[in-house]
Design a protein around this motif. Structure first.
Motif, PDB file in Angstrom:
ATOM      1  N   CYS A  92      17.873   8.301  29.231  1.00  0.00           N
ATOM      2  CA  CYS A  92      16.870   7.405  29.842  1.00  0.00           C
ATOM      3  C   CYS A  92      17.310   6.835  31.186  1.00  0.00           C
ATOM      4  N   HIS A 117      14.864   2.050  32.484  1.00  0.00           N
ATOM      5  CA  HIS A 117      13.957   2.512  31.427  1.00  0.00           C
ATOM      6  C   HIS A 117      14.672   2.563  30.081  1.00  0.00           C
ATOM      7  N   VAL A 155      12.588   9.169  31.260  1.00  0.00           N
ATOM      8  CA  VAL A 155      11.885   9.056  32.539  1.00  0.00           C
ATOM      9  C   VAL A 155      11.023  10.303  32.710  1.00  0.00           C
ATOM     10  N   GLY A 180       7.951   6.011  32.902  1.00  0.00           N
ATOM     11  CA  GLY A 180       8.503   6.381  31.601  1.00  0.00           C
ATOM     12  C   GLY A 180       7.530   6.076  30.483  1.00  0.00           C
ATOM     13  N   ASP A 238       8.174   4.116  28.175  1.00  0.00           N
ATOM     14  CA  ASP A 238       8.410   2.742  27.726  1.00  0.00           C
ATOM     15  C   ASP A 238       7.396   1.773  28.309  1.00  0.00           C
ATOM     16  N   THR A 272       9.062   1.539  37.611  1.00  0.00           N
ATOM     17  CA  THR A 272      10.076   0.798  38.366  1.00  0.00           C
ATOM     18  C   THR A 272      10.064   1.254  39.810  1.00  0.00           C
ATOM     19  N   THR A 330       9.841  -4.245  38.599  1.00  0.00           N
ATOM     20  CA  THR A 330       9.440  -3.551  37.382  1.00  0.00           C
ATOM     21  C   THR A 330       7.982  -3.894  37.109  1.00  0.00           C
TER      22      THR A 330
END
Length: 793
Positions: A175, A194, A198, A214, A216, A220, A232
């Protein structure tokens, strides 16, 4: 009246494929050429090249080893294509000619997961599932770097846009984003932000900033000079792709009101959204497609987006959905410009649509319907149904097509079935009602108003006039008679039933039951001309029933498995059927004869439909292929007639040449007709002349090489017969005398022909030897008889 009679007697007996809609993208990487003319996408063992303007596959690059392609990359000058397969081979292609120019072994121990070219199109970076990254000089053809240190699969590699920095960015299963200095072959920085893999990187034109995305649910913004995260941005969806919006353009329609960095995200929500980097807020959200249902879209949902690709020169964007659809949008309004369907999966039904049957509408095991324009190959994706397929949501939808633009929209909705809707049909004389059959064992009749809405702004709520518990198992098929007075239904309970529709507002009345099939009935269909009902079944048979006494009139057997669909053609005198054996058969009803079998599918043929003129038909299969067929009976008959007339003229010409003793021309004409018997006739005529052997030798030596090849082939056949073996041997003697073994072996099939000549030649030699011995004994007896007679005198 003569024209009418001629039309009645015309029976189509041959169809040819006029066009096909095949899968061209089944998931994986998608790349657009720099000139923005082509889309490159993977499909199993192939990389397909789709021309954006026409929607046609213009090139198909296929691996020789039949191994699936794991990744590919197109150079930024659009000249070089490199593919990587599961066989751990890298292949370099001249893609416009579909020629492999170079193949080499990848040093990776496991398949390559990602690859990309640098801005100069000389360096190729490959990321492997073994956690290593390798760089290749494609011009000098050697490996320049072997970068180690990544953890897990390297699924993302990208070069910094400024090649003077010689930096490579990569991301793996840990990540993080690693920055590699290619001068020292070292990882100079690890960017951490992340908490899931990614998915994409986007660099600003000056190369000072970068945006990463990503799963998540964050993006960013990085300062590449200080190598720190500037901001972010929580985006509240798993993002698969991020694209920077171009500066210097008026994009106020997309919420861009200020200068600064703005980017677009594409992910699990299935819509494009514009974000302002400085404030980390969403300034624009794309309107969902017309008819699509609202609500949160989960990862893997058909509406979710897997790729977003910029086309900066034409100010467009391309998105790829989880259902392998590719859509092109025009900025700044994000208006849909093109839609391509990469993979239809299992096609369940297909119908012609439009004033001149110019479109086809396709139902698959997806909730979306697809409308294809047969002339331009463009597609419109219709949203409305939900569930795994268009029948699973238990609803009936009414759609209307604009005759001018060809656009289709939903104008009516009915929802009172308790299970999936398996079949639907419309009234035949005028648009007055619909009939649906469902897995809930019921049939519903839906009345339509006199005026149906023109657009989807005010969707009509349909209500069922009649609901009838028709069968004990799923209703697979329903059909309305040409006069709108009768209804037929077919079910998994092995029965077909005939119902009276009666007057508007009346209930269904059961008139009779058709019994005889040994397994479930898949299709029922009224004849357009006679009082006859056709049914097809999972027992592999097709039956015709009389509507008066419900008796079976005819049975057609020829399919090896279930017969799924039927249509009448040629004004009810012929039937077309399709089955799970992948075959389409054409039957002549009067003779019970199957006059043609069409084999173009590898799986169940669920869809079968013909145009109003019966000049074309379309078939659709579970193998994801859709095939449009054209009736070529008249064309083939005309060609055959012309061929026969030409044969007659040539035969007459041959007869004239033989009469005039122009043997060379006669021999050449007979060979061109490919008639060994006629050629033999010419050979015999030459040998019967005075000095025939010499004349034969001169004639044969004047033939072309291809004609001599045919003569050798004919001699192999003639030599098997005692009546023609001497003529064959005469020809062979000339050829063996004047041709060297090397020249003779250059002839096509010479070796097999000569091997075929030897055993029969030996047999003829033995027969002639025995004949010679017998003739010598006869001569001896004659001499003895003469001596004895002289002594007696």
């Amino acid at each position: 009246s003569i024209f009418y009679i001629a039309n009645c007697l015309y029976f189509p007996c041959s169809y040819a494929v006029s066009s096909t809609i095949e899968p061209f993208y089944k998931g994986g990487k998608v790349q657009i050429s720099k000139d923005e003319k082509y889309i490159f996408c993977t499909c199993g063992t192939r990389v397909n090249v789709l021309e954006i303007v026409t929607g046609k596959i213009v090139h198909s690059i296929e691996q020789d080893d039949q191994e699936d392609i794991t990744s590919f990359a197109l150079s930024l000058d659009d000249e070089i294509l490199v593919t990587a397969s599961k066989a751990l081979l890298l292949k370099q292609w001249e893609w416009k000619q579909a020629q492999c120019t170079r193949s080499w072994r990848a040093i990776h121990n496991v398949p390559i997961a990602s690859m990309t070219f640098d801005p100069t199109s000389t360096l190729l970076a490959t990321g492997g599932c073994d956690g290593t990254i390798k760089l290749w000089d494609v011009l000098k053809q050697y490996c320049t770097h072997n970068l180690k240190g990544s953890s897990g699969v390297v699924h993302l590699v990208d070069f910094h846009p400024d090649m003077s920095l010689l930096q490579l960015f990569s991301s793996a299963s840990d990540c993080t984003i690693r920055v590699w200095d290619l001068r020292s072959s070292q990882c100079v920085c690890i960017l951490k932000s992340h908490y899931s893999p990614v998915t994409s990187l986007a660099f600003t034109p000056d190369g000072t900033s970068m945006v990463s995305s990503g799963r998540d649910k964050i993006c960013t913004v990085w300062d590449l000079k200080t190598r720190t995260a500037k901001r972010t941005v929580p985006v509240y969806e798993a993002v698969e792709s991020v694209v920077l919006l171009p500066e210097g353009q008026d994009l106020s329609e997309m919420g861009v009101k200020t200068r600064g960095l703005h980017f677009i995200t594409a992910g699990s929500k299935g819509v494009l959204r514009v974000w302002e980097a400085s404030s980390a807020r969403c300034v624009f959200t794309q309107t969902p497609p017309s008819g699509s249902q609202g609500g949160e879209v989960e990862d893997g949902d058909p509406r979710s987006l897997t790729h977003c690709l910029p086309l900066p020169s034409s100010l467009r964007l391309a998105t790829v959905t989880a259902e392998h659809n590719i859509l092109l949008y025009q900025l700044p309004g994000l208006t849909t410009q093109k839609q391509f369907v990469g993979y239809n999966d299992e096609v369940l039904d297909v119908k012609f649509l439009g004033k001149n049957d110019s479109h086809i509408v396709v139902a698959t095991n997806s909730s979306q319907l697809k409308v294809f324009d047969l002339d331009t190959s463009s597609c419109q994706i219709l949203y409305g149904h939900t569930g795994e397929s268009s029948v699973q949501d238990k609803t009936v939808r009414l759609w209307r097509q604009d005759q001018e633009s060809g656009e289709v929209c939903c104008v009516g909705l009915g929802s009172s079935h308790a299970n999936a809707v398996g079949s639907i049909t419309c009234s035949r004389m005028k648009e007055s009602f619909l009939v649906s059959g469902s897995q809930d064992c019921t049939i519903k009749v839906w009345d339509l108003p006199d005026t149906v809405p023109e657009t989807d702004s005010d969707i009509l709520e349909l209500s069922a006039r009649v609901t009838e518990k028709a069968h004990d198992k799923d209703v697979n098929s329903v059909a309305v008679s040409p006069n709108d007075k009768l209804l037929a239904s077919g079910s998994q309970d092995r029965l077909a039933k005939l119902w009276s529709l009666g007057a508007p507002g009346a209930n269904l009345a059961l008139l009779g039951v058709f019994r005889g099939h040994r397994r479930g009935v898949w299709c029922v269909l009224f004849s357009p001309m006679d009082q006859v009902l056709a049914t097809s079944s999972a027992d592999g048979s097709i039956k015709l029933w009389g509507l008066q006494d419900f008796s079976c009139l005819k049975t057609f057997e020829g399919h090896d498995a279930s017969v799924l669909k039927l249509i009448f053609v040629s004004r009810g005198t012929q039937l077309l059927s399709s089955g799970t054996d992948g075959l389409v058969k054409l039957w002549t009803i009067k003779t019970n004869e199957c006059v043609k079998t069409l084999d173009a599918h590898q799986n169940k043929v669920w869809g079968l439909h013909a145009t109003r003129k019966d000049d074309r038909m379309v078939t659709a299969s579970a193998d994801s292929n859709i095939t449009v067929w054209t009736d070529v009976t008249e064309v083939e008959q005309a060609e055959e007639q012309a061929k026969q007339e030409d044969q007659i003229l040539k035969k007459q010409e041959l007869s004239n040449l033989l009469h005039e003793k122009k043997y060379l021309k006669a021999l050449g004409l007979a060979i061109s007709l490919d008639q060994p018997h006629t050629v033999l006739k010419v050979i015999k005529a030459i040998r019967q002349e005075v000095g025939g052997e010499e004349q034969l030798e001169k004639t044969l030596l004047k033939l072309r090489q291809d004609q001599k090849e045919s003569m050798l082939r004919y001699c192999t056949v003639w030599n098997t017969n005692a009546r023609s073996c001497l003529d064959a041997q005469a020809v062979i003697r000339v050829m063996l005398t004047h041709l060297s073994p090397e020249e003779l072996l250059q002839y096509q099939g010479a070796r097999s022909h000569l091997e075929g000549l030897i055993p029969y030649t030996e047999r003829h030699l033995q027969r002639i030897g025995r004949l010679l011995q017998a003739s010598m004994f006869l001569d001896y007896m004659w001499q003895k008889m003469r001596v004895t007679g002289a002594t007696a005198r």
